[in-house]
Design a protein around this motif. Structure first.
Motif: not given
Length: 208
Positions: A44-51, A156-162
């Motif tokens: 079962i994955p838990i994300v520590l960093s990334g997406l 854009s919100r979840v990746t913090n990209q625009n």
């Protein structure tokens, strides 16, 4: 241990020790499928960093269900592992990610021994249920221009990209529609001053 405490501060210290002993951490490149439909869930994955993104696939189309951000897990993987059912979803890294992999056999044992771990999955259940309801509402109620613009803003919100680096084909796949539809609606949004299309990216300018 300090990294685990920071990511999962509500867990029992003894449980954190068990997790550290039994689990593994992986550096996973962008675009890697870590779980596919029909596969039995062993970790079962838990994300520590990334997406991560979680999708359902229908032939050559896929529908984005939700994103898994840092300090979050996948409730559908958790449910499938507890029942020893095959996965009904695909999970794919959207960015280079660091993922903590909890062995599903151990998680079943920890759920009985350490009630605090349920906090993680209850939180995830509530969050994902709300997101799935939003997805269904968008599909059933909103016009494609609203769905597309809301999708871009969330992306854009979840990746913090625009600007967002995505092709029309990729967007169409995640929205479960045709590339031609996305291209037509994107042009409409551009004419309305909500987005600006570059050669390999899409910039959100504003708008409701």
């Amino acid at each position: 241990m300090n990294r685990l405490r920071e990511s999962l501060p509500f867990l029992n210290p003894e449980l954190l020790e068990r997790i550290e002993e039994s689990s593994s951490t992986m550096q996973v490149p962008k675009g890697t499928e870590i779980l596919r439909e029909g596969q039995y869930v062993k970790v079962i994955p838990i994300v520590l960093s990334g997406l991560l993104k979680v999708v359902s696939k229908f032939g050559d189309k896929e529908l984005l269900l939700y994103y898994i951000r840092p300090k979050e897990s996948c409730i559908m993987s958790f449910a499938a592992s507890l029942k020893n059912d095959p996965s009904r979803i695909h999970a794919i890294t959207e960015e280079d990610s660091e993922i903590l992999l909890l062995p599903s056999d151990s998680v079943s044992e920890w759920v009985r021994q350490f009630p605090s771990i349920n906090t993680l999955f209850y939180q995830q259940y509530d969050l994902r249920y709300s997101e799935l309801l939003d997805t269904i509402s968008h599909v059933l109620s909103n016009k494609m221009d609203i769905r597309l613009f809301d999708y871009l803003k969330e992306r854009s919100r979840v990746t913090n990209q625009n600007p967002i680096k995505m092709s029309h084909r990729q967007i169409a796949s995640e929205l479960g529609t045709a590339r031609e539809v996305v291209s037509r609606v994107m042009k409409k949004l551009e004419n309305e001053g909500k987005v600006l299309q570059h050669s390999s990216s899409i910039e959100i300018l504003g708008g409701d």
